[in-house]
Design a protein around this motif. Structure first.
Motif, mmCIF file in Angstrom:
data_model
loop_
_atom_site.group_PDB
_atom_site.id
_atom_site.type_symbol
_atom_site.label_atom_id
_atom_site.label_comp_id
_atom_site.label_asym_id
_atom_site.label_seq_id
_atom_site.Cartn_x
_atom_site.Cartn_y
_atom_site.Cartn_z
ATOM 1 N N ASP A 36 -1.669 7.104 -6.263
ATOM 2 C CA ASP A 36 -1.829 8.699 -7.222
ATOM 3 C C ASP A 36 -1.566 8.157 -8.459
ATOM 4 O O ASP A 36 -2.361 8.766 -9.449
ATOM 5 C CB ASP A 36 -0.973 9.444 -6.534
ATOM 6 C CG ASP A 36 -1.620 10.117 -5.191
ATOM 7 O OD1 ASP A 36 -2.804 9.909 -4.938
ATOM 8 O OD2 ASP A 36 -0.823 10.885 -4.560
ATOM 9 N N ALA A 37 -0.312 7.602 -8.891
ATOM 10 C CA ALA A 37 -0.165 7.221 -10.129
ATOM 11 C C ALA A 37 -1.100 6.422 -11.100
ATOM 12 O O ALA A 37 -1.578 6.671 -11.886
ATOM 13 C CB ALA A 37 1.425 6.658 -10.241
ATOM 14 N N ALA A 38 -1.636 5.566 -10.360
ATOM 15 C CA ALA A 38 -2.772 4.572 -10.952
ATOM 16 C C ALA A 38 -3.868 5.360 -11.045
ATOM 17 O O ALA A 38 -4.837 5.208 -12.060
ATOM 18 C CB ALA A 38 -2.782 3.413 -9.948
ATOM 19 N N LEU B 289 -9.628 2.642 -0.430
ATOM 20 C CA LEU B 289 -10.012 3.542 -1.618
ATOM 21 C C LEU B 289 -11.308 4.155 -1.482
ATOM 22 O O LEU B 289 -11.359 5.086 -2.073
ATOM 23 C CB LEU B 289 -9.723 2.332 -2.707
ATOM 24 C CG LEU B 289 -8.440 1.794 -3.137
ATOM 25 C CD1 LEU B 289 -8.668 0.491 -4.226
ATOM 26 C CD2 LEU B 289 -7.575 2.831 -3.939
ATOM 27 N N ARG B 290 -12.060 3.164 -1.088
ATOM 28 C CA ARG B 290 -13.503 4.047 -0.847
ATOM 29 C C ARG B 290 -13.767 5.291 -0.153
ATOM 30 O O ARG B 290 -14.150 6.319 -0.447
ATOM 31 C CB ARG B 290 -14.384 2.945 -0.334
ATOM 32 C CG ARG B 290 -14.912 1.954 -1.269
ATOM 33 C CD ARG B 290 -15.588 0.765 -0.546
ATOM 34 N NE ARG B 290 -16.369 -0.090 -1.411
ATOM 35 C CZ ARG B 290 -16.893 -1.277 -1.092
ATOM 36 N NH1 ARG B 290 -16.801 -1.635 0.214
ATOM 37 N NH2 ARG B 290 -17.534 -1.917 -1.806
ATOM 38 N N VAL B 291 -12.597 5.303 1.045
ATOM 39 C CA VAL B 291 -12.631 6.292 2.039
ATOM 40 C C VAL B 291 -12.068 7.512 1.283
ATOM 41 O O VAL B 291 -12.387 8.870 1.404
ATOM 42 C CB VAL B 291 -11.891 5.760 3.217
ATOM 43 C CG1 VAL B 291 -11.581 7.243 3.934
ATOM 44 C CG2 VAL B 291 -12.875 4.789 4.082
ATOM 45 N N ILE B 292 -10.961 7.195 0.633
ATOM 46 C CA ILE B 292 -9.661 8.394 -0.072
ATOM 47 C C ILE B 292 -10.616 8.944 -0.955
ATOM 48 O O ILE B 292 -10.610 10.336 -1.293
ATOM 49 C CB ILE B 292 -8.583 7.869 -0.141
ATOM 50 C CG1 ILE B 292 -7.856 7.320 0.987
ATOM 51 C CG2 ILE B 292 -7.843 8.982 -0.879
ATOM 52 C CD1 ILE B 292 -7.301 8.064 1.782
ATOM 53 N N LEU B 293 -11.070 8.341 -1.620
ATOM 54 C CA LEU B 293 -12.088 8.691 -2.839
ATOM 55 C C LEU B 293 -13.300 9.385 -2.405
ATOM 56 O O LEU B 293 -14.190 10.203 -3.280
ATOM 57 C CB LEU B 293 -12.676 7.815 -4.099
ATOM 58 C CG LEU B 293 -11.279 7.028 -4.599
ATOM 59 C CD1 LEU B 293 -11.583 5.734 -5.334
ATOM 60 C CD2 LEU B 293 -10.734 7.991 -5.789
ATOM 61 N N TYR C 24 0.820 -1.162 -0.013
ATOM 62 C CA TYR C 24 0.050 0.018 -0.068
ATOM 63 C C TYR C 24 0.949 1.218 0.118
ATOM 64 O O TYR C 24 1.585 1.501 0.963
ATOM 65 C CB TYR C 24 -1.027 0.146 1.167
ATOM 66 C CG TYR C 24 -1.659 1.283 1.271
ATOM 67 C CD1 TYR C 24 -3.184 1.205 0.619
ATOM 68 C CD2 TYR C 24 -1.457 2.349 1.980
ATOM 69 C CE1 TYR C 24 -4.090 2.156 0.623
ATOM 70 C CE2 TYR C 24 -2.327 3.468 1.967
ATOM 71 C CZ TYR C 24 -3.514 3.438 1.157
ATOM 72 O OH TYR C 24 -4.439 4.516 1.005
ATOM 73 N N ASP C 25 0.863 2.078 -0.975
ATOM 74 C CA ASP C 25 1.880 3.155 -1.372
ATOM 75 C C ASP C 25 1.047 4.229 -1.927
ATOM 76 O O ASP C 25 0.373 3.959 -2.957
ATOM 77 C CB ASP C 25 2.832 2.753 -2.078
ATOM 78 C CG ASP C 25 3.763 3.762 -2.754
ATOM 79 O OD1 ASP C 25 4.873 4.231 -1.408
ATOM 80 O OD2 ASP C 25 3.901 4.279 -3.587
ATOM 81 N N GLY C 26 1.152 5.388 -1.187
ATOM 82 C CA GLY C 26 0.159 6.563 -1.803
ATOM 83 C C GLY C 26 0.687 7.039 -3.058
ATOM 84 O O GLY C 26 -0.123 7.510 -4.019
ATOM 85 N N PRO D 89 -6.153 12.914 -7.368
ATOM 86 C CA PRO D 89 -6.030 12.006 -6.289
ATOM 87 C C PRO D 89 -5.072 12.564 -4.830
ATOM 88 O O PRO D 89 -4.348 13.170 -5.053
ATOM 89 C CB PRO D 89 -5.194 10.923 -6.974
ATOM 90 C CG PRO D 89 -4.498 11.470 -8.037
ATOM 91 C CD PRO D 89 -5.408 12.810 -8.423
ATOM 92 N N ASN D 90 -5.662 12.087 -3.863
ATOM 93 C CA ASN D 90 -4.799 12.574 -2.612
ATOM 94 C C ASN D 90 -4.465 11.448 -1.854
ATOM 95 O O ASN D 90 -4.430 11.382 -0.654
ATOM 96 C CB ASN D 90 -5.760 13.416 -1.973
ATOM 97 C CG ASN D 90 -6.887 13.017 -1.464
ATOM 98 O OD1 ASN D 90 -7.517 11.883 -1.976
ATOM 99 N ND2 ASN D 90 -7.639 13.490 -0.329
ATOM 100 N N PHE D 91 -4.170 10.258 -2.448
ATOM 101 C CA PHE D 91 -3.692 9.133 -1.482
ATOM 102 C C PHE D 91 -2.255 9.648 -0.856
ATOM 103 O O PHE D 91 -2.158 8.871 0.343
ATOM 104 C CB PHE D 91 -3.507 7.842 -2.459
ATOM 105 C CG PHE D 91 -4.756 7.237 -2.970
ATOM 106 C CD1 PHE D 91 -5.473 6.305 -2.329
ATOM 107 C CD2 PHE D 91 -5.207 7.676 -4.222
ATOM 108 C CE1 PHE D 91 -6.758 5.800 -2.739
ATOM 109 C CE2 PHE D 91 -6.454 7.155 -4.851
ATOM 110 C CZ PHE D 91 -7.263 6.184 -4.173
#
Length: 471
Positions: free
Chosen positions: A315-317, A369-373, A309-311, A326-328
């Motif tokens: 972000d790149a994906a 993913l659901r939370v960050i989005l 798990y890498d922010g 994106p703000n991972f």
């Protein structure tokens, strides 16, 4: 990611115990009859069972138990009295065994097979060992990747497995030195291996023999009334091959009068003539099947790929998937708090996540993913964490959120596939050309890993289409 470069060490610089032409060659050319030995020692073997070479695509890959006639469901197939299984008895008291116990204490718990492997080597070296009829029937060599040549190890193309192979090889090389140091000044009567030299190759053989054949069963009752799992090598029973749809199962029964246990194999289904006996070794990934058993299961429903798990990667994906802003890498404080609850942030996070298997997407990754989005903190907090982690909980934060999460995971899968040096078609072409047995295993392994990634992409694409039709 999937095939990052790393320093590898292997047993290629160590001579194998013997050079075997195939994995079904046994330690001695004409070993004692194992069926007769088990019966002579008070065990039971169904009259319809026989030991036979196992073949697939005209290739013999080992010995197994086969039914010589139809066997009905519920039949007792094998029964072993308590003294036949080979296990490491920690309460042995003589000097040679105390040295063995001291060596076993130096083995990390995750490599438990080496502890019982020390006992196996001791009995292999002992003149007149009770277990010699069993040990002499063991394979002369194993197809575990610790014995692969350097090029075949690289051919695996999958960093998590390369790391595990490297770790085991390094342990064997270091443990070789520790064993030599512990044995160098012993008197002959105190030597646990009868004065014979033990090196990294023989240690690797013993560890592979145990990891591929031992079963973890109940041991003796402890003072607090509980039982520990004890690894045991079960003569004859360990010749049953693996299947996720087994036709036999192992039962452990204890005699209430003397406390001694019997280990039985019972037919779980009707077994037709010429069919092999099959046990389920466990719902394992191909990483463990290859590391411990030396084979790969095609279309393994429990196979997964590991990712970190890498922010920055997410972000790149996201950018590749067309998700704007994106703000991972820099989640909001409330999102960071939920990531900590998922153990993906904070102190000592566990960043390894998986794709594939029965979950398809590991729950922690899906929830993240659901939370960050999501932008509505109250909408997120209305749901329990388990709901956010569940793929079956359809669109808890809305269709747009769900589709965006799936698109990012598909993009991550595409990035993972790009990190493999070869494509599946190239791998299949290599197999058709003909390669060594170890190369074939390595190529089959990496094909299955790529197939897991492709299956995840297809699964999520289907889900996206269904969501789009509903929208």
């Amino acid at each position: 990611m999937a095939a990052s470069k790393m320093l590898l060490s292997s047993l290629t610089q160590i001579s194998p115990i013997k050079c075997a032409a195939s994995y079904h060659t046994r330690i001695v050319p004409h070993p004692p009859d194992l069926l007769k030995w088990v019966k002579r020692e008070g065990g039971f073997v169904h009259q319809a069972l026989k030991i036979s070479p196992q073949q697939q695509d005209d290739t013999t890959y080992g010995l197994g138990l086969v039914a010589s006639q139809d066997i009905p469901k519920g039949s007792l197939l094998i029964s072993l009295p308590h003294h036949i299984p080979l296990k490491f008895e920690a309460d042995d008291a003589n000097a040679a065994d105390s040295v063995l116990l001291n060596l076993a204490r130096q083995v990390p718990e995750e490599l438990w097979a080496m502890k019982l492997g020390l006992k196996l080597l001791q009995e292999r070296a002992k003149v007149g060992s009770f277990w010699w009829p069993y040990i002499s029937n063991l394979p002369e060599t194993y197809s575990a990747p610790i014995f692969f040549q350097g090029e075949d190890i690289k051919n695996l193309q999958y960093a998590p497995l390369l790391y595990q192979v490297n770790k085991r090889c390094r342990f064997l090389l270091d443990f070789d030195q520790a064993v030599r140091h512990n044995l160098e000044s012993l008197k002959p009567n105190d030597h646990p291996f009868g004065g014979q030299e033990v090196d990294a190759s023989s240690l690797g053989w013993a560890m592979s023999a145990v990891s591929s054949r031992a079963f973890r069963l109940y041991g003796k009752m402890t003072a607090d009334g509980t039982r520990n799992n004890v690894p045991m090598m079960l003569p004859l029973i360990d010749m049953c091959n693996h299947s996720f749809k087994p036709n036999a199962q192992i039962l452990q029964e204890e005699d209430k009068e003397n406390g001694k246990s019997q280990i039985k194999v019972v037919a779980e289904t009707d077994i037709k003539q010429d069919n092999p006996l099959l046990l389920n070794y466990g719902c394992l990934s191909n990483d463990l099947f290859l590391l411990d058993y030396g084979f790969v299961i095609p279309s393994n429903p429990y196979d997964t790929i590991e990712l970190k798990y890498d922010g920055a990667l997410l972000d790149a994906a996201s950018m590749a998937a067309g998700i704007s802003q994106p703000n991972f890498s820099s989640p909001a404080a409330w999102q960071q708090q939920i990531l900590s609850q998922l153990n993906l942030a904070g102190e000592a996070p566990i960043l390894k996540v998986t794709l594939g298997g029965l979950e398809v997407v590991e729950g922690r990754l899906l929830a993240a993913l659901r939370v960050i989005l999501a932008s509505d903190v109250e909408a997120v907090r209305k749901h329990e964490l388990n709901t956010l982690k569940s793929l079956s909980a359809e669109t808890p934060l809305g269709i747009a959120n769900e589709v965006a999460a799936f698109r990012i995971i598909i993009a991550v899968c595409a990035i993972a596939l790009e990190h493999f040096p070869t494509k599946i078609m190239e791998d299949e072409s290599l197999l058709k050309q003909g390669v060594s047995a170890n190369s074939e295993l390595a190529i089959q392994f990496r094909i299955q890993k790529k197939s897991v990634i492709i299956d995840v992409m297809r699964n999520l694409s289907r889900r996206m289409k269904l969501l789009s039709s509903k929208a």
